[in-house]
Design a protein around this motif. Structure first.
Motif, PDB file in Angstrom:
ATOM      1  N   UNK A   1       0.790  -1.230   0.000  1.00 29.64           N
ATOM      2  CA  UNK A   1       0.000   0.000   0.000  1.00 29.64           C
ATOM      3  C   UNK A   1       0.827   1.287   0.000  1.00 29.64           C
ATOM      4  N   UNK A   2       2.045   1.229   0.477  1.00 33.34           N
ATOM      5  CA  UNK A   2       2.837   2.457   0.581  1.00 33.34           C
ATOM      6  C   UNK A   2       3.126   3.087  -0.773  1.00 33.34           C
TER       7      UNK A   2
ATOM      8  N   UNK B   1      -3.779   5.501   7.733  1.00 26.11           N
ATOM      9  CA  UNK B   1      -2.349   5.747   7.534  1.00 26.11           C
ATOM     10  C   UNK B   1      -2.079   7.251   7.468  1.00 26.11           C
ATOM     11  N   UNK B   2      -0.881   7.696   7.822  1.00 29.90           N
ATOM     12  CA  UNK B   2      -0.571   9.123   7.758  1.00 29.90           C
ATOM     13  C   UNK B   2      -0.771   9.715   6.357  1.00 29.90           C
TER      14      UNK B   2
ATOM     15  N   UNK C   1     -17.352   6.623   9.369  1.00 25.83           N
ATOM     16  CA  UNK C   1     -16.624   6.040  10.490  1.00 25.83           C
ATOM     17  C   UNK C   1     -15.172   5.731  10.118  1.00 25.83           C
ATOM     18  N   UNK C   2     -14.975   5.205   8.927  1.00 27.99           N
ATOM     19  CA  UNK C   2     -13.637   4.787   8.518  1.00 27.99           C
ATOM     20  C   UNK C   2     -12.900   5.879   7.729  1.00 27.99           C
ATOM     21  N   UNK C   3     -13.566   7.017   7.513  1.00 31.30           N
ATOM     22  CA  UNK C   3     -12.957   8.162   6.840  1.00 31.30           C
ATOM     23  C   UNK C   3     -12.436   7.780   5.457  1.00 31.30           C
ATOM     24  N   UNK C   4     -13.337   7.188   4.678  1.00 24.47           N
ATOM     25  CA  UNK C   4     -13.001   6.758   3.339  1.00 24.47           C
ATOM     26  C   UNK C   4     -13.219   7.885   2.345  1.00 24.47           C
ATOM     27  N   UNK C   5     -12.583   7.799   1.198  1.00 20.37           N
ATOM     28  CA  UNK C   5     -12.837   8.755   0.128  1.00 20.37           C
ATOM     29  C   UNK C   5     -14.142   8.429  -0.587  1.00 20.37           C
ATOM     30  N   UNK C   6     -14.487   7.152  -0.633  1.00 19.95           N
ATOM     31  CA  UNK C   6     -15.678   6.720  -1.362  1.00 19.95           C
ATOM     32  C   UNK C   6     -16.064   5.336  -0.875  1.00 19.95           C
ATOM     33  N   UNK C   7     -17.355   5.035  -0.952  1.00 21.65           N
ATOM     34  CA  UNK C   7     -17.813   3.687  -0.630  1.00 21.65           C
ATOM     35  C   UNK C   7     -18.828   3.242  -1.673  1.00 21.65           C
TER      36      UNK C   7
ATOM     37  N   UNK D   1      -9.575  -2.222   5.780  1.00 20.91           N
ATOM     38  CA  UNK D   1      -9.973  -0.949   5.194  1.00 20.91           C
ATOM     39  C   UNK D   1      -9.672   0.216   6.138  1.00 20.91           C
ATOM     40  N   UNK D   2     -10.043   0.060   7.416  1.00 23.50           N
ATOM     41  CA  UNK D   2      -9.793   1.120   8.395  1.00 23.50           C
ATOM     42  C   UNK D   2      -8.299   1.329   8.618  1.00 23.50           C
ATOM     43  N   UNK D   3      -7.549   0.235   8.586  1.00 25.45           N
ATOM     44  CA  UNK D   3      -6.101   0.342   8.774  1.00 25.45           C
ATOM     45  C   UNK D   3      -5.465   1.172   7.676  1.00 25.45           C
TER      46      UNK D   3
END
Length: 404
Positions: A265-266, A314-315, A340-346, A308-310
């Motif tokens: 993911x990085x 991330x910073x 809740x998970x601060x996603x860009x989109x779901x 997903x939340x992890x």
């Protein structure tokens, strides 16, 4: 405007029972605005008549290499220059061998040698012919030469067998042709996709899992690759074939999927989490098969890691897209997960409805982000994946992380 408007598609038809699909293929290509000309091999005319293809294409059908009426104007060269794509559908085992060997003893093979346009093939043959080592060697050679393959599909065949070798359905071929002309908006970008279920072991012969087939995730990975992205697909256990041009990482459990995601993911720009990760796992899986001897068996479960939340926490997270499969309160639960998970989109999809979702080749989606939402009506997952990716690209552009 359709991506195929005024595009020059030269359709080659070879000797296969699947040639009956070619008339519908021509019709669907023309519906999308394409200009279609047809070349038929001698064997193809035994399965479907040139008159049929002339009627649906609105153009004369070409069958002869040495045709005095056309060769005075170098007809095969004119066709080769006219084509923006040479599409061979169906492509028989015999023609694949001819193409791989560089033969030019009929009009279609000669045009393939004389054209600078991309050549794509939609194979159609008996499963044993497809599996034959010489056929596979021919396919590998053609891919090295830059020939693209659409299919084949798996299913029942005219010979009565069931397996890989069917020509894709005409609408699927059209979708793939459209991909050839779509702008490569994700060229130079890296996309990470998770797909399929995870399995959480109870004992060596039992596990907790779900009904995810992985089709949606695989379709999204393929769409992202077609858009020019470098794609890594992290997949749980599924019965799907690996995708050409997509790096596949196979995992088993939620813990393995988390480790694989965090390894990748990085360096990715977009993370699309379609996998149906098991929410719980046995806290103490047995090292041996549990023998039935009691009327009840109690198993203590513990939460699996929230992948997903992890990633979203991330910073410097990638553009993160989650999925929510729900049986009720679809939009309410999806928006709560988004926040809740601060996603860009779901992306929310209903499950438990006959004909869509799990175990199905079709679906319907609701796409939500902070300010708005959009509905994608029921369609094949392969088509939904393309539509979804277009929305993701649009939102990614507006986030300032992708230059339009």
């Amino acid at each position: 405007m359709n991506t195929l408007t005024d595009k020059h598609i030269l359709l080659g038809i070879t000797g296969s029972i699947a040639a009956y699909k070619s008339a519908d293929l021509v019709r669907r290509l023309r519906e999308q605005g394409a200009l279609v000309r047809v070349i038929m091999t001698a064997a193809a005319t035994e399965f479907i008549t040139p008159l049929t293809l002339q009627a649906v294409s609105g153009q004369p059908v070409h069958t002869q290499l040495l045709d005095a009426a056309t060769e005075s104007a170098m007809g095969h060269i004119e066709l080769a220059r006219w084509a923006e794509v040479v599409l061979i559908a169906p492509a028989s085992a015999d023609f694949l061998a001819k193409l791989a060997g560089g033969h030019a003893d009929d009009l279609l093979s000669t045009v393939c040698l004389a054209t600078s346009a991309p050549i794509v093939v939609a194979p159609a043959m008996n499963l044993l012919m497809w599996q034959a080592p010489v056929t596979q060697e021919n396919c590998q050679r053609l891919q090295r030469y830059g020939v693209k393959f659409f299919g084949p599909a798996t299913g029942s065949q005219a010979c009565g067998e069931i397996g890989k070798g069917r020509m894709l359905e005409p609408i699927e071929v059209v979708y793939h042709v459209q991909d050839l002309f779509r702008a490569k908006f994700l060229s130079g970008y890296q996309v990470l996709v998770t797909a399929g279920p995870t399995r959480e072991e109870i004992d060596p012969v039992r596990f907790i899992s779900n009904r995810s087939s992985g089709r949606m995730g695989y379709a999204i990975a393929q769409a992202a690759q077609a858009a020019g992205a470098q794609v890594t697909l992290i997949s749980g256990p599924v019965a799907l074939s690996p995708l050409t041009g997509v790096q596949l990482v196979s995992v088993y459990s939620a813990q393995e999927m988390l480790a694989a995601v965090m390894t990748q993911v990085a360096t990715v720009d977009i993370f699309i989490a379609t996998a149906a990760v098991a929410d719980y796992r046995p806290s103490q899986p047995l090292g041996h098969k549990f023998k039935k001897h009691e009327a009840h068996w109690q198993i203590t479960l513990e939460r699996t890691p929230d992948i997903l939340a992890t990633v979203a926490s991330l910073p410097h997270p990638p553009f993160t897209v989650g999925f929510a499969a729900e049986t009720d309160n679809l939009i309410e639960y999806a928006r709560a997960k988004l926040q809740l998970k601060k996603l860009d989109m779901i992306v929310a999809n209903p499950v438990g409805i006959a004909g869509i979702g799990f175990d199905s080749e079709e679906n319907e989606l609701s796409i939500l982000w902070a300010e708005d939402s959009i509905e994608l009506p029921r369609a094949a997952k392969t088509e939904l994946a393309k539509q979804l990716l277009e929305v993701i690209i649009q939102r990614y552009q507006k986030s300032g992380r992708l230059t339009p």
